[in-house]
Design a protein around this motif. Structure first.
Motif, PDB file in Angstrom:
ATOM      1  N   GLN A 143       0.602  -0.980  -0.102  1.00  0.00           N
ATOM      2  CA  GLN A 143      -0.047  -0.105  -0.156  1.00  0.00           C
ATOM      3  C   GLN A 143       0.791   1.513   0.303  1.00  0.00           C
ATOM      4  OE1 GLN A 143      -3.279   0.568   3.059  1.00  0.00           O
ATOM      5  NE2 GLN A 143      -4.049   1.811   2.722  1.00  0.00           N
ATOM      6  N   THR A 144       2.161   1.085   0.392  1.00  0.00           N
ATOM      7  CA  THR A 144       2.949   2.408   0.493  1.00  0.00           C
ATOM      8  C   THR A 144       3.392   2.942  -0.686  1.00  0.00           C
ATOM      9  OG1 THR A 144       3.407   1.721   3.403  1.00  0.00           O
ATOM     10  CG2 THR A 144       5.094   3.143   2.138  1.00  0.00           C
ATOM     11  N   VAL A 145       4.053   1.552  -1.235  1.00  0.00           N
ATOM     12  CA  VAL A 145       4.976   1.512  -2.959  1.00  0.00           C
ATOM     13  C   VAL A 145       3.582   2.277  -3.691  1.00  0.00           C
ATOM     14  CG1 VAL A 145       5.620   0.618  -4.483  1.00  0.00           C
ATOM     15  CG2 VAL A 145       6.280   0.681  -2.256  1.00  0.00           C
ATOM     16  N   GLN A 146       2.177   1.559  -4.031  1.00  0.00           N
ATOM     17  CA  GLN A 146       1.604   2.140  -4.533  1.00  0.00           C
ATOM     18  C   GLN A 146       1.464   3.495  -4.331  1.00  0.00           C
ATOM     19  OE1 GLN A 146      -2.076  -0.519  -3.541  1.00  0.00           O
ATOM     20  NE2 GLN A 146      -0.762  -2.129  -5.294  1.00  0.00           N
ATOM     21  N   ASN A 147       1.099   3.847  -2.643  1.00  0.00           N
ATOM     22  CA  ASN A 147       0.831   5.244  -2.709  1.00  0.00           C
ATOM     23  C   ASN A 147       2.065   6.563  -3.611  1.00  0.00           C
ATOM     24  OD1 ASN A 147      -0.955   7.555  -0.826  1.00  0.00           O
ATOM     25  ND2 ASN A 147       1.097   7.468   0.357  1.00  0.00           N
ATOM     26  N   ARG A 148       2.995   5.911  -3.105  1.00  0.00           N
ATOM     27  CA  ARG A 148       4.508   6.467  -4.203  1.00  0.00           C
ATOM     28  C   ARG A 148       4.123   6.563  -5.298  1.00  0.00           C
ATOM     29  NH1 ARG A 148       9.161   4.489  -0.439  1.00  0.00           N
ATOM     30  NH2 ARG A 148       8.264   5.090   1.028  1.00  0.00           N
ATOM     31  N   ILE A 149       3.781   6.478  -5.766  1.00  0.00           N
ATOM     32  CA  ILE A 149       3.777   5.703  -7.204  1.00  0.00           C
ATOM     33  C   ILE A 149       2.217   6.393  -7.666  1.00  0.00           C
ATOM     34  CG2 ILE A 149       3.220   4.017  -9.632  1.00  0.00           C
ATOM     35  CD1 ILE A 149       4.575   1.888  -8.186  1.00  0.00           C
ATOM     36  N   ASN A 150       2.041   6.386  -6.917  1.00  0.00           N
ATOM     37  CA  ASN A 150       0.394   7.354  -7.197  1.00  0.00           C
ATOM     38  C   ASN A 150       0.418   8.802  -6.965  1.00  0.00           C
ATOM     39  OD1 ASN A 150      -1.108   5.101  -8.137  1.00  0.00           O
ATOM     40  ND2 ASN A 150      -2.164   5.089  -5.819  1.00  0.00           N
ATOM     41  N   THR A 151       0.544   9.447  -5.826  1.00  0.00           N
ATOM     42  CA  THR A 151       1.504  10.494  -5.629  1.00  0.00           C
ATOM     43  C   THR A 151       2.482  11.303  -6.532  1.00  0.00           C
ATOM     44  OG1 THR A 151       2.423  10.311  -3.662  1.00  0.00           O
ATOM     45  CG2 THR A 151       0.090  10.212  -4.005  1.00  0.00           C
ATOM     46  N   GLY A 152       4.009  10.108  -6.838  1.00  0.00           N
ATOM     47  CA  GLY A 152       4.977  10.529  -7.203  1.00  0.00           C
ATOM     48  C   GLY A 152       6.091  10.994  -5.916  1.00  0.00           C
ATOM     49  N   LYS A 153       5.069  10.594  -5.046  1.00  0.00           N
ATOM     50  CA  LYS A 153       5.909  11.371  -3.700  1.00  0.00           C
ATOM     51  C   LYS A 153       6.295  10.341  -2.890  1.00  0.00           C
ATOM     52  CE  LYS A 153       4.208  16.420  -3.477  1.00  0.00           C
ATOM     53  NZ  LYS A 153       3.405  17.062  -3.058  1.00  0.00           N
ATOM     54  N   ALA A 154       7.688  10.937  -2.071  1.00  0.00           N
ATOM     55  CA  ALA A 154       7.993   9.183  -1.067  1.00  0.00           C
ATOM     56  C   ALA A 154       7.304   9.770   0.195  1.00  0.00           C
ATOM     57  CB  ALA A 154       9.777   9.402  -1.267  1.00  0.00           C
ATOM     58  N   ILE A 155       7.743  11.481   0.426  1.00  0.00           N
ATOM     59  CA  ILE A 155       6.411  11.823   2.037  1.00  0.00           C
ATOM     60  C   ILE A 155       5.564  12.797   1.291  1.00  0.00           C
ATOM     61  CG2 ILE A 155       7.016  13.262   3.808  1.00  0.00           C
ATOM     62  CD1 ILE A 155       9.752  12.197   3.496  1.00  0.00           C
ATOM     63  N   SER A 156       3.988  12.391   1.222  1.00  0.00           N
ATOM     64  CA  SER A 156       3.023  13.114   1.382  1.00  0.00           C
ATOM     65  C   SER A 156       1.980  13.334   2.122  1.00  0.00           C
ATOM     66  CB  SER A 156       2.551  12.114   0.250  1.00  0.00           C
ATOM     67  OG  SER A 156       1.754  11.053   1.043  1.00  0.00           O
ATOM     68  N   SER A 157       2.555  13.432   2.894  1.00  0.00           N
ATOM     69  CA  SER A 157       2.262  13.748   3.750  1.00  0.00           C
ATOM     70  C   SER A 157       2.897  13.911   5.794  1.00  0.00           C
ATOM     71  CB  SER A 157       0.562  12.832   4.480  1.00  0.00           C
ATOM     72  OG  SER A 157       0.888  11.069   5.410  1.00  0.00           O
ATOM     73  N   ALA A 158       1.839  14.861   6.701  1.00  0.00           N
ATOM     74  CA  ALA A 158       3.277  14.312   7.945  1.00  0.00           C
ATOM     75  C   ALA A 158       3.442  12.565   8.506  1.00  0.00           C
ATOM     76  CB  ALA A 158       2.609  15.266   9.696  1.00  0.00           C
ATOM     77  N   LYS A 159       2.518  12.085   8.453  1.00  0.00           N
ATOM     78  CA  LYS A 159       2.743  10.881   8.492  1.00  0.00           C
ATOM     79  C   LYS A 159       3.282   9.953   8.584  1.00  0.00           C
ATOM     80  CE  LYS A 159      -0.791   8.839   5.973  1.00  0.00           C
ATOM     81  NZ  LYS A 159      -1.872   7.464   6.498  1.00  0.00           N
ATOM     82  N   ASP A 160       3.991  10.282   6.970  1.00  0.00           N
ATOM     83  CA  ASP A 160       5.043   9.712   6.436  1.00  0.00           C
ATOM     84  C   ASP A 160       6.602  10.389   6.958  1.00  0.00           C
ATOM     85  OD1 ASP A 160       3.445   7.909   4.764  1.00  0.00           O
ATOM     86  OD2 ASP A 160       3.350  10.203   3.372  1.00  0.00           O
ATOM     87  N   ASN A 161       7.302  11.417   6.988  1.00  0.00           N
ATOM     88  CA  ASN A 161       7.958  11.641   8.224  1.00  0.00           C
ATOM     89  C   ASN A 161       8.028  12.970   8.512  1.00  0.00           C
ATOM     90  OD1 ASN A 161      10.754  12.896   9.197  1.00  0.00           O
ATOM     91  ND2 ASN A 161      12.010  10.966   7.674  1.00  0.00           N
ATOM     92  N   GLY A 162       7.448  13.515   9.707  1.00  0.00           N
ATOM     93  CA  GLY A 162       6.944  14.746   9.919  1.00  0.00           C
ATOM     94  C   GLY A 162       8.135  15.625  10.032  1.00  0.00           C
ATOM     95  N   ALA A 163       9.162  15.449  10.580  1.00  0.00           N
ATOM     96  CA  ALA A 163      10.509  16.675  10.469  1.00  0.00           C
ATOM     97  C   ALA A 163      10.654  16.743   8.617  1.00  0.00           C
ATOM     98  CB  ALA A 163      11.578  16.052  10.691  1.00  0.00           C
ATOM     99  N   ILE A 164      10.295  15.828   7.940  1.00  0.00           N
ATOM    100  CA  ILE A 164      11.216  16.641   6.086  1.00  0.00           C
ATOM    101  C   ILE A 164       9.882  16.928   5.458  1.00  0.00           C
ATOM    102  CG2 ILE A 164      11.357  15.942   4.274  1.00  0.00           C
ATOM    103  CD1 ILE A 164      13.897  14.793   5.861  1.00  0.00           C
ATOM    104  N   TRP A 165       8.815  16.615   5.731  1.00  0.00           N
ATOM    105  CA  TRP A 165       7.724  16.936   5.480  1.00  0.00           C
ATOM    106  C   TRP A 165       7.537  18.489   5.902  1.00  0.00           C
ATOM    107  CZ3 TRP A 165       3.243  20.026   7.534  1.00  0.00           C
ATOM    108  CH2 TRP A 165       1.562  19.847   6.998  1.00  0.00           C
ATOM    109  N   ALA A 166       7.769  19.090   6.931  1.00  0.00           N
ATOM    110  CA  ALA A 166       7.525  20.244   8.379  1.00  0.00           C
ATOM    111  C   ALA A 166       8.502  21.151   6.789  1.00  0.00           C
ATOM    112  CB  ALA A 166       7.635  20.493   9.602  1.00  0.00           C
TER     113      ALA A 166
END
Length: 277
Positions: free
Chosen positions: A27-50
């Motif tokens: 599911q994580t990989v499919q979301n990355r492929i769909n959005t083109g982003k490894a970090i698309s929300s704060a829950k993926d990596n809060g520090a990098i997202w901020a």
């Protein structure tokens, strides 16, 4: 030795846990492929997202800086166009004033020259009055010492281009609204005023040209800065689609094997039926 039980199927439990992990990774990989982003929300990596959000805010704010610089450059360019027209009109005034110095002119010829002179003189005032862009006129002294101040960065620092005063008798143009060439003496006086005005206006146009160039140079820099920020955000949050595609294939295979393992584990309890035959 493992307990043979129909109530607790440890093998199925383990297979189900592994399959759940695989499905989550898939599911994580499919979301990355769909959005083109490894970090698309704060829950993926809060520090990098901020950090990425902060840089996106900076890029958005730079759009306002670019708009301000564009307006400033347009205002200066309008002033330059009008100033060049004033300079051309002053050249025509010089021709008329020089011609009017001729003491042998007839009264009618001198009157005709004076009429042309006053018409051109008044046209200078019309040009200066109409040299507006978005309500800003850099030639009629309406901006005072403030000139035009465009945003230079998101902190609110500005770049300033000074206004010029090309109104008749107001500053750089020493020819006044009452200057005429009705006599040889008046023509001589007018010629001196025109020559001074030509020099002053040329200097004003040089300053305005420098100001327009400074706006354009900074506008180019802001565009490059936005591109650099966008690339930086991409480095932080964008997914490597080639890698994610390969991982997707591996996880899909792993998922199929997990389903088969779960099926085998679930069928293992049916072997116990053979003990009761």
């Amino acid at each position: 030795m493992a307990l043979n039980s129909v109530n607790t199927n440890v093998g199925a439990m383990i297979a189900l846990q592994n399959l759940s992990v695989t499905n989550k990774e898939l599911q994580t990989v499919q979301n990355r492929i769909n959005t083109g982003k490894a970090i698309s929300s704060a829950k993926d990596n809060g520090a990098i997202w901020a950090i990425a959000q902060g840089q996106r805010a900076e890029m958005g704010a730079l759009n306002a800086v670019k708009d301000s610089l564009n307006r400033g450059q347009s205002a200066v360019d309008v002033a330059l166009a009008a100033g060049e027209s004033v300079s051309d009109l002053l050249l025509q005034l010089k021709e008329k004033a020089l011609a009017a110095k001729d003491t042998s002119l007839t009264t009618s010829a001198r009157a005709a020259l004076n009429e042309d002179f006053t018409a051109i003189r008044d046209q200078i005032a019309t040009v200066v009055t109409n040299a507006k862009f978005n309500g800003v006129n850099l030639l009629d002294n309406s901006t005072g010492t403030a000139g035009y101040q465009a945003l230079a960065n998101t902190a609110g620092t500005t770049i300033k281009v000074d206004g010029e005063n090309l109104t008749l008798g107001g500053g750089q143009v020493t020819v006044t609204a009452t200057t005429t060439i009705g006599t040889s003496t008046l023509a001589d006086t007018a010629l001196g005023l025109v020559n001074t005005s030509i020099d002053n206006v040329s200097a004003s146009l040089a300053r305005l040209g420098t100001g327009s160039k400074s706006f354009g140079t900074h506008l180019t820099f802001v565009g490059k800065l936005q591109d650099a920020l966008e690339a930086g955000v991409g480095n932080l949050v964008d997914a490597d689609l080639a890698k994610e595609s390969a991982r997707l294939q591996a996880l899909q295979t792993k998922q199929q094997l997990g389903v088969q393992a779960l099926s085998i584990a679930n069928s293992s309890t049916s072997i116990l039926l053979g003990l009761f035959r």
